[in-house]
Enzyme design. Structure first.
Site, short mmCIF file in Angstrom:
data_model
loop_
_atom_site.label_atom_id
_atom_site.label_comp_id
_atom_site.label_asym_id
_atom_site.label_seq_id
_atom_site.Cartn_x
_atom_site.Cartn_y
_atom_site.Cartn_z
N CYS A 112 1.12 -1.27 0.18
CA CYS A 112 0.20 -0.37 0.42
C CYS A 112 1.01 1.62 0.01
O CYS A 112 0.47 2.66 -0.03
CB CYS A 112 -0.84 -0.63 1.06
SG CYS A 112 -1.76 -1.47 1.04
N HIS A 247 -3.59 6.37 2.38
CA HIS A 247 -3.73 5.54 1.71
C HIS A 247 -5.08 5.93 2.37
O HIS A 247 -5.27 5.86 3.78
CB HIS A 247 -2.75 4.11 2.63
CG HIS A 247 -3.45 2.70 1.76
ND1 HIS A 247 -3.80 2.67 0.79
CD2 HIS A 247 -3.60 1.69 3.18
CE1 HIS A 247 -4.10 1.26 0.81
NE2 HIS A 247 -3.89 0.51 2.33
N ASN A 277 -10.33 -1.25 0.02
CA ASN A 277 -8.92 -0.93 0.07
C ASN A 277 -8.35 -1.08 -1.34
O ASN A 277 -8.41 -2.94 -1.55
CB ASN A 277 -8.31 -1.13 0.95
CG ASN A 277 -7.20 -1.47 1.41
OD1 ASN A 277 -6.02 -0.91 1.01
ND2 ASN A 277 -6.68 -1.89 2.54
O1 UT7 Z 1 -4.25 -2.01 3.92
C1 UT7 Z 1 -3.20 -2.10 4.19
C2 UT7 Z 1 -3.83 -3.42 5.08
N1 UT7 Z 1 -4.46 -3.69 5.81
C3 UT7 Z 1 -4.65 -2.84 7.00
O2 UT7 Z 1 -4.81 -1.76 7.18
C4 UT7 Z 1 -5.96 -3.10 8.33
C5 UT7 Z 1 -6.58 -2.70 9.49
N2 UT7 Z 1 -7.26 -3.24 9.93
C6 UT7 Z 1 -8.23 -3.40 10.08
O3 UT7 Z 1 -9.04 -1.99 8.87
C7 UT7 Z 1 -9.39 -3.83 11.59
O4 UT7 Z 1 -9.00 -4.40 12.23
C8 UT7 Z 1 -10.34 -5.04 10.43
C9 UT7 Z 1 -11.87 -3.45 9.83
C10 UT7 Z 1 -9.99 -5.80 9.94
C11 UT7 Z 1 -11.07 -5.35 11.46
O5 UT7 Z 1 -11.78 -4.50 12.80
P1 UT7 Z 1 -11.67 -4.59 14.52
O6 UT7 Z 1 -12.03 -3.51 14.89
O7 UT7 Z 1 -9.29 -3.94 14.73
O8 UT7 Z 1 -12.07 -5.90 14.55
P2 UT7 Z 1 -11.14 -7.23 15.25
O9 UT7 Z 1 -10.64 -7.87 14.51
O10 UT7 Z 1 -10.85 -6.91 17.21
O11 UT7 Z 1 -12.46 -8.29 16.00
C12 UT7 Z 1 -13.70 -7.40 16.59
C13 UT7 Z 1 -14.63 -8.50 16.94
C14 UT7 Z 1 -14.79 -10.02 16.76
O12 UT7 Z 1 -15.31 -10.16 17.58
P3 UT7 Z 1 -15.47 -11.45 19.21
O13 UT7 Z 1 -13.58 -11.78 19.43
O14 UT7 Z 1 -14.60 -9.54 19.86
O15 UT7 Z 1 -16.05 -11.33 19.78
C15 UT7 Z 1 -14.38 -10.26 15.64
O16 UT7 Z 1 -14.41 -11.63 15.01
O17 UT7 Z 1 -15.51 -8.11 15.36
C16 UT7 Z 1 -15.14 -10.08 14.79
N3 UT7 Z 1 -15.50 -9.53 13.20
C17 UT7 Z 1 -16.42 -9.38 12.78
N4 UT7 Z 1 -18.06 -8.98 13.24
C18 UT7 Z 1 -18.34 -9.13 11.41
C19 UT7 Z 1 -13.94 -9.29 12.45
N5 UT7 Z 1 -14.26 -9.31 11.40
C20 UT7 Z 1 -16.08 -9.31 11.64
C21 UT7 Z 1 -16.93 -9.01 10.37
N6 UT7 Z 1 -18.09 -8.79 10.30
N7 UT7 Z 1 -16.55 -9.38 8.95
#
Ligand code: UT7
Length: 320
Positions: A112, A247, A277
């Site tokens: 990215c 980005h 993204n």
């Molecule tokens: O381009 C560069 C590369 N990528 C990035 O920059 C990505 C950067 N990171 C992010 O954008 C975020 O970390 C994500 C969007 C990938 C995830 O969001 P988050 O707020 O960090 O969620 P998390 O991984 O902390 O998960 C929180 C909860 C979890 O459930 P529990 O364990 O709290 O029960 C996940 O299992 O949300 C759950 N979860 C979802 N729920 C519904 C994770 N993905 C999803 C989903 N739908 N798609």
């Protein structure tokens, strides 16, 4: 006295996939995706769309916008992490399609941060007096390498391309490049993919595996730091900047960076809502959008910064 962006162009595949459609594949919802990422829709490549075809179409539009002929291009740099083949490189395919006979051509992979890297390579070549005109493109077909059963990644990514024509507005020795690039390979494991390189030889799967939380933390810490470095190099104050072009990884990342810099969110244009993204294509596509909307005028002050897999991050200052 900068290496200016004299033309922009972009390409998006026709097919639009909204969050409701994603929710039919994995356990998620439109509300969760919008709240946690900002993404509403993304474009997904059709059968005929490739990294090279999308790059070429964006490039044609940028060449037209700059009002130049392809023969004037001295160097073509394509940033991509998703080329369908290793050889020939995408940049050579673009060179062939445009009939840009005088251009050298090569690809870069710093994920990215790829557009940022391409700009800095081209600018350095201009300052050295080696080239006059460059075509720098970010083109990605991320949907090909997404695990459509993983709700942690498939909600985020999309396909598309953005292209820019670069030229200096002064003699080579007068060019200023207020820019920085960084990398931390020790954190490479947080975003991996082994596509095209023999998956039994490397420890990664052939689709994106991501520790989203780690990248989130890295971005909100390192991007404000790198913006500070760019401001210092350019002699600008943060309040003087018209737009921060970042980005487009996650709306919350950008909002958090705006807060840390004590800047109004309106100074952080976004296209993540519509496009998701698209790795190295996000920034040139956003520049193209702003240009078409008439929001970039001579003298508009920009800080442009990228971050992503590698880990890599960096950016530059530019007056339009
Ligand atoms: O381009 C560069 C590369 N990528 C990035 O920059 C990505 C950067 N990171 C992010 O954008 C975020 O970390 C994500 C969007 C990938 C995830 O969001 P988050 O707020 O960090 O969620 P998390 O991984 O902390 O998960 C929180 C909860 C979890 O459930 P529990 O364990 O709290 O029960 C996940 O299992 O949300 C759950 N979860 C979802 N729920 C519904 C994770 N993905 C999803 C989903 N739908 N798609």
């Amino acid at each position: 006295m900068f290496v200016k962006i004299e033309g922009t162009g972009s390409f998006l595949p026709e097919r639009v996939v909204d969050n409701f459609e994603i929710a039919t594949k994995v356990d998620t919802s439109d509300e969760w995706i919008q709240t946690r990422t900002g993404v509403k829709t993304r474009h997904i490549a059709g059968e005929k769309d490739t990294v090279a075809s999308m790059a070429t179409e964006a490039a044609r539009r940028a060449v037209r916008d700059a009002g130049i002929s392809p023969e004037e291009i001295d160097m073509i740099i394509v940033s991509t992490v998703s080329a369908e083949q290793t050889l020939p490189c995408v940049a050579c395919e673009v060179q062939k399609a445009l009939d840009a006979r005088s251009a050298s051509a090569f690809d870069v992979n710093s994920a990215c941060s790829g557009f940022i890297t391409g700009y800095q390579i081209a600018a350095g070549q201009m300052k050295a007096g080696l080239i006059r005109t460059a075509l720098v493109i970010g083109s990605e077909c991320l949907s090909e390498n997404v695990d459509w059963t993983d709700r942690g990644t498939c909600i985020l990514f999309g396909d598309g391309a953005g292209a820019t024509i670069l030229r200096a507005d002064c003699r080579p020795e007068e060019i200023q490049i207020p820019a920085v690039l960084h990398a931390d390979g020790s954190k490479g494991h947080v975003l991996t993919c082994s596509v095209g390189h023999g998956k039994d030889k490397v420890p990664f799967a052939d689709y994106y595996q991501m520790d989203g939380r780690e990248i989130f933390k890295f971005a909100v810490k390192k991007v404000p730091e790198v913006i500070g470095e760019i401001l210092e190099k350019s002699g600008q104050e943060v309040d003087e900047i018209d737009y921060f072009i970042l980005h487009q990884a996650n709306r919350r990342i950008i909002e958090s960076i705006a807060k840390r810099l004590h800047q109004d969110e309106s100074k952080f244009p976004m296209n993540i809502m519509d496009n998701g993204n698209i790795s190295s294509a996000c920034i040139p596509m956003l520049l193209d959008q702003l240009r078409r909307e008439g929001r970039l005028e001579p003298g508009t002050k920009l800080v442009i910064a990228g971050f992503g897999a590698g880990l890599t991050w960096g950016g530059f200052y530019l007056e339009w």
